[in-house]
Design a protein around this motif. Structure first.
Motif, PDB file in Angstrom:
ATOM      1  N   TYR A 168      51.430 -21.762  73.398  1.00 25.58           N
ATOM      2  CA  TYR A 168      51.111 -20.309  73.198  1.00 25.58           C
ATOM      3  C   TYR A 168      51.688 -19.518  74.039  1.00 25.58           C
ATOM      4  N   THR A 169      52.220 -18.352  73.496  1.00 26.32           N
ATOM      5  CA  THR A 169      52.854 -17.444  74.419  1.00 26.32           C
ATOM      6  C   THR A 169      52.177 -16.030  73.999  1.00 26.32           C
ATOM      7  N   ASN A 174      55.578 -13.419  70.259  1.00 21.22           N
ATOM      8  CA  ASN A 174      56.704 -14.307  71.161  1.00 21.22           C
ATOM      9  C   ASN A 174      56.603 -15.616  70.560  1.00 21.22           C
ATOM     10  N   LYS A 175      57.680 -15.775  69.501  1.00 19.78           N
ATOM     11  CA  LYS A 175      57.802 -17.077  68.896  1.00 19.78           C
ATOM     12  C   LYS A 175      57.836 -18.235  69.527  1.00 19.78           C
ATOM     13  N   LEU A 229      56.239 -25.328  68.001  1.00 17.34           N
ATOM     14  CA  LEU A 229      55.153 -24.749  67.083  1.00 17.34           C
ATOM     15  C   LEU A 229      54.756 -26.082  66.183  1.00 17.34           C
ATOM     16  N   ASN A 230      55.484 -26.874  65.850  1.00 17.28           N
ATOM     17  CA  ASN A 230      54.850 -28.182  65.043  1.00 17.28           C
ATOM     18  C   ASN A 230      53.745 -28.978  65.985  1.00 17.28           C
ATOM     19  N   LEU A 231      54.114 -28.626  67.125  1.00 23.38           N
ATOM     20  CA  LEU A 231      53.037 -29.581  67.973  1.00 23.38           C
ATOM     21  C   LEU A 231      51.738 -28.773  67.972  1.00 23.38           C
ATOM     22  N   ALA A 232      51.977 -27.666  68.380  1.00 22.75           N
ATOM     23  CA  ALA A 232      50.904 -26.617  68.320  1.00 22.75           C
ATOM     24  C   ALA A 232      49.763 -26.673  67.121  1.00 22.75           C
ATOM     25  N   ILE A 233      50.718 -26.756  65.887  1.00 23.59           N
ATOM     26  CA  ILE A 233      49.805 -26.786  64.598  1.00 23.59           C
ATOM     27  C   ILE A 233      49.244 -28.282  64.598  1.00 23.59           C
ATOM     28  N   TYR A 234      49.776 -29.236  65.117  1.00 28.71           N
ATOM     29  CA  TYR A 234      49.474 -30.664  64.884  1.00 28.71           C
ATOM     30  C   TYR A 234      48.244 -30.765  66.145  1.00 28.71           C
ATOM     31  N   VAL A 235      47.991 -30.317  67.082  1.00 26.79           N
ATOM     32  CA  VAL A 235      47.067 -30.266  68.059  1.00 26.79           C
ATOM     33  C   VAL A 235      45.922 -29.587  67.426  1.00 26.79           C
TER      34      VAL A 235
END
Length: 303
Positions: free
Chosen positions: A144-145, A159-160, A166-172
């Motif tokens: 996250y940012t 802050n993309k 992003l895929n890892l964050a959604i998966y977690v």
């Protein structure tokens, strides 16, 4: 009415209702340990709701200049907000698990209430520590940012993350939400089974049957709310055409449902809460009637 007006119309009254219930549940009528757990849960919800206003303030035109100043002079506030957003997601989820665990243990053993009456504070201290531990991977992996102010566009923007992060964050998030939901669902179903086993419907009193009905409804509401939280990332990933503003407003609304709905659930399904509120209203009404009456002196027999 703009979005800020909508937030104020439903959010502010609900927020003060949560604060009212935080103290209201401390009345002598609510001696059962489950109400101490609810008070702890409401405390987390209050802090979570207050944290969301850091973000809301730079989405409101009238408060944006102030948030630009904060951005330029105290950018750490934005970092703290992003950290606490992840932190409170875990804290709220674990708190619902604790409520489900309380009902499960109390339905299984008569010693459950004694344990929770003494150690509920220790349990929630453990929740605070575990929530921090669950948030740390997001920090170290950079999942996250904080948002930042785009001076050319004149707005705060996301802050993309890179596509991989992003895929890892959604998966977690999906894995954590699925685990939380599964635990809540299993505990709720197990509690209902144990209550049915201990108090068969044919032999149970009206009070017990009412309690079972209330637990069924509350378990369903808890599971449903977290089911929405679980589905939200999937919905966002499918409906990619949704505007960023719509997605943001939807996230705020879902967060508010989690943080502000408990008093309404209690008023709708908790008979003890309903009875106590009715008594309070009756006493206030009687007090007003008494103050409005003109005292009549008894007529003397001497004339």
């Amino acid at each position: 009415m703009n979005i800020a007006g909508i937030w104020v119309c439903y959010g502010v009254p609900s927020f003060f209702l949560v604060i009212f219930f935080l103290f209201f549940l401390g009345k002598p009528e609510f001696k059962y340990s489950f109400y101490r757990v609810l008070q702890c849960d409401m405390t987390i919800n209050i802090l979570c709701y207050l944290n969301t206003w850091i973000s809301r303030l730079y989405h409101i035109e009238t408060t944006m200049p102030f948030m630009i100043w904060v951005h330029d002079n105290a950018y750490f506030v934005f970092r703290v907000y992003r950290f606490l957003t992840n932190y409170y997601h875990s804290a709220q989820s674990l708190s619902v698990i604790i409520m489900a665990a309380h009902r499960f243990w109390s339905s299984k053993s008569t010693s459950g209430n004694r344990f929770w009456s003494v150690y509920y504070g220790h349990v929630y201290l453990g929740l605070a520590v575990i929530s921090g531990i669950l948030t740390l991977p997001n920090v170290y992996l950079g999942l996250y940012t904080p948002d930042y102010y785009d001076r050319e566009a004149g707005v705060f923007v996301i802050n993309k993350l890179t596509a991989d992060k992003l895929n890892l964050a959604i998966y977690v998030l999906l894995i954590k939400s699925l685990i939380f939901f599964t635990i809540i669902f299993v505990l709720s179903i197990s509690t209902l089974y144990l209550l049915q086993k201990r108090f068969p419907y044919q032999t149970s009193s009206l009070q017990v049957r009412t309690m079972m009905k209330n637990l069924t409804t509350i378990a369903f509401m808890n599971s449903f709310v977290f089911f929405v939280v679980l589905l939200w990332p999937i919905i966002i990933s499918i409906f990619v055409t949704l505007s960023g503003e719509f997605q943001y407003n939807a996230v705020m609304f879902v967060s508010d449902v989690l943080s502000l709905s408990l008093p309404y659930i209690l008023m709708a399904f908790d008979k003890n809460v309903q009875t106590t509120i009715a008594k309070m209203m009756d006493s206030w009404g009687l007090g007003r009637q008494d103050r409005g009456k003109i005292p009549v002196q008894p007529r003397s027999n001497l004339s």
